[in-house]
Structures are given as structure tokens and as C-alpha cells.
Motif scaffolding. Structure first.
Motif, short mmCIF file in Angstrom:
data_model
loop_
_atom_site.label_atom_id
_atom_site.label_comp_id
_atom_site.label_asym_id
_atom_site.label_seq_id
_atom_site.Cartn_x
_atom_site.Cartn_y
_atom_site.Cartn_z
N UNK A 231 0.83 -1.21 0.00
CA UNK A 231 0.00 0.00 0.00
C UNK A 231 0.86 1.26 0.00
N UNK A 232 1.95 1.23 0.77
CA UNK A 232 2.84 2.39 0.84
C UNK A 232 3.49 2.66 -0.51
N UNK A 233 3.94 1.62 -1.19
CA UNK A 233 4.61 1.81 -2.48
C UNK A 233 3.63 2.20 -3.58
N UNK A 234 2.40 1.77 -3.45
CA UNK A 234 1.39 2.19 -4.42
C UNK A 234 1.18 3.71 -4.31
N UNK A 235 1.18 4.20 -3.08
CA UNK A 235 1.00 5.63 -2.86
C UNK A 235 2.24 6.42 -3.24
N UNK A 236 3.42 5.94 -2.84
CA UNK A 236 4.65 6.70 -3.03
C UNK A 236 5.19 6.62 -4.45
N UNK A 237 5.20 5.42 -5.03
CA UNK A 237 5.84 5.22 -6.33
C UNK A 237 4.88 4.81 -7.44
N UNK A 238 3.62 4.65 -7.12
CA UNK A 238 2.65 4.29 -8.14
C UNK A 238 2.80 2.88 -8.67
#
Length: 208
Positions: free
Chosen positions: A198-205
């Protein structure tokens, strides 16, 4: 022109599951078709691995000398492995990076300004695109670490030291919210990875 890759680091105290999550994250990224390198610090090159042996197996060190060794290993790692892989379009997942030096050696008395000067010389502004701080109570992390064989020098340090390390990581994350995400590492591996995804989806798409 090759699109540059992304540099992701996992940070946190002993027993937080960084190595497990680094493996799972690397596999998930590779499954999307990306070229992925999983590496660690200190280490990543033959010379840096030898410095790792010195740091983990010998001591105590003066905190400034210890930080200098970490940054010597890190500069070799970045110049010879990480940056070339990123330049070729690959993604790098690294178990620990410069934040660990600030948290661990800071907990031993290293002044922040010394860390900053060493980072400026060794890294020349290079930094991760995203950092995942795996957070859990030091007592729980040390219990996990104790279940493994062959505790290293850092794992043998007391709970008070590891509480300072945890506080150091949380302070770093609070100061750099655009780069750092704190992930609750007290849950099971799959739940922790869901937080990472979830964090990487938000930060790096990136969808994993």
C-alpha cells in the motif's frame, strides 16, 4: 532513453523482518516484469562484505570510526552496484541504508552533524526513492532475533540501546514523510507486506 529505476530501502530494528520483507518485495516487483536487485548493508560488494564482518563481529568501536566504516562500505556499494543497476532501469531493494547508520550510531553518541558530513562526502546527495521503516517494540524484536542462531554484536546490545534505535528511526520518518513510511512490523509477514504494498502504491505508483 532508459527510464531510471527506483531505489527502495527497508529500515528498522533487530527482528523487525526486514530480510523477509526484502525477499517478498523483490519477488513481487520481479513478477511485474521489472529487473530487480536485492542487496544489503553493510555489504553488497566483496570489500563492503569484509567491512560488514568487521562491524558485526568486532568492537566496540568509537561511534565516529564506526560510522566512517559504514559509509566507506556504502560508497563502494552505491558506486559499483546500486547506481549502475538503477541507470540500466532496474529497481533496487536494499536491507538497510544510511538511515541505519544515523539510528544505530546515533544511539551510541554519534553527533547528527558528523553523520551529515559523512553522508555528503560518501553519497553526494544520493538517497532512496522510498524508505519503509518496519516498526515494532524493541522487546518483541529482540525476542525474534534471539530465536535465530549466531547473534551479532548489535543484537547483543541491551534493550535501552534498541529503544534509542527505534526512537531514531521514528524521528527520521517524522522528519521526512515524503520518503519514509512507518509500517507496523508486529503483525504476520503477509499483513506487513500488505502495508508495504500500500505504501509503495501511494509513493511510487507501483501495484503489487
Amino acid at each position: 532513453m532508459v527510464d531510471p529505476g527506483r531505489f527502495i530501502t527497508l529500515e528498522g530494528g533487530e527482528g523487525a523482518g526486514k530480510s523477509t520483507q526484502a525477499r517478498q518485495l523483490s519477488a513481487a516487483l520481479a513478477a511485474t516484469g521489472r529487473a530487480v536487485l536485492r542487496t544489503r548493508e553493510p555489504g553488497g560488494t566483496p570489500g563492503a562484505e569484509r567491512i560488514r564482518d568487521l562491524l558485526l563481529g568486532h568492537g566496540p568501536w568509537d561511534p565516529v570510526a564506526e560510522a566512517m566504516l559504514h559509509f566507506a562500505a556504502r560508497r563502494e556499494h552505491v558506486l559499483r552496484v546500486i547506481r549502475p543497476f538503477l541507470a540500466a532501469g532496474g529497481w533496487v531493494v536494499c536491507d538497510r541504508f544510511a538511515d541505519s547508520t544515523l539510528a544505530y550510531q546515533g544511539a551510541q553518541g554519534l553527533p547528527r552533524e558528523v553523520w551529515t558530513r559523512l553522508a555528503e562526502v560518501a553519497l553526494e546527495g544520493f538517497a532512496p526513492d522510498a524508505t519503509l521503516v518496519l516498526d515494532m517494540a524493541p522487546e518483541a524484536g529482540m525476542a525474534r532475533a534471539a530465536a535465530r542462531s549466531g547473534a551479532d554484536r548489535y543484537e547483543r546490545m541491551g534493550t535501552a540501546f534498541h529503544a534509542r534505535v527505534r526512537a531514531g528511526f521514528l524521528a527520521i520518518a517524522a522528519a521526512e514523510p515524503a520518503r519514509c513510511v512507518v509500517v507496523d512490523a508486529s503483525a504476520g509477514p503477509d499483513e506487513v507486506f500488505a502495508g508495504i504494498a500500500a505504501a509503495l502504491r501511494t509513493r511510487l505508483g507501483v501495484a503489487l
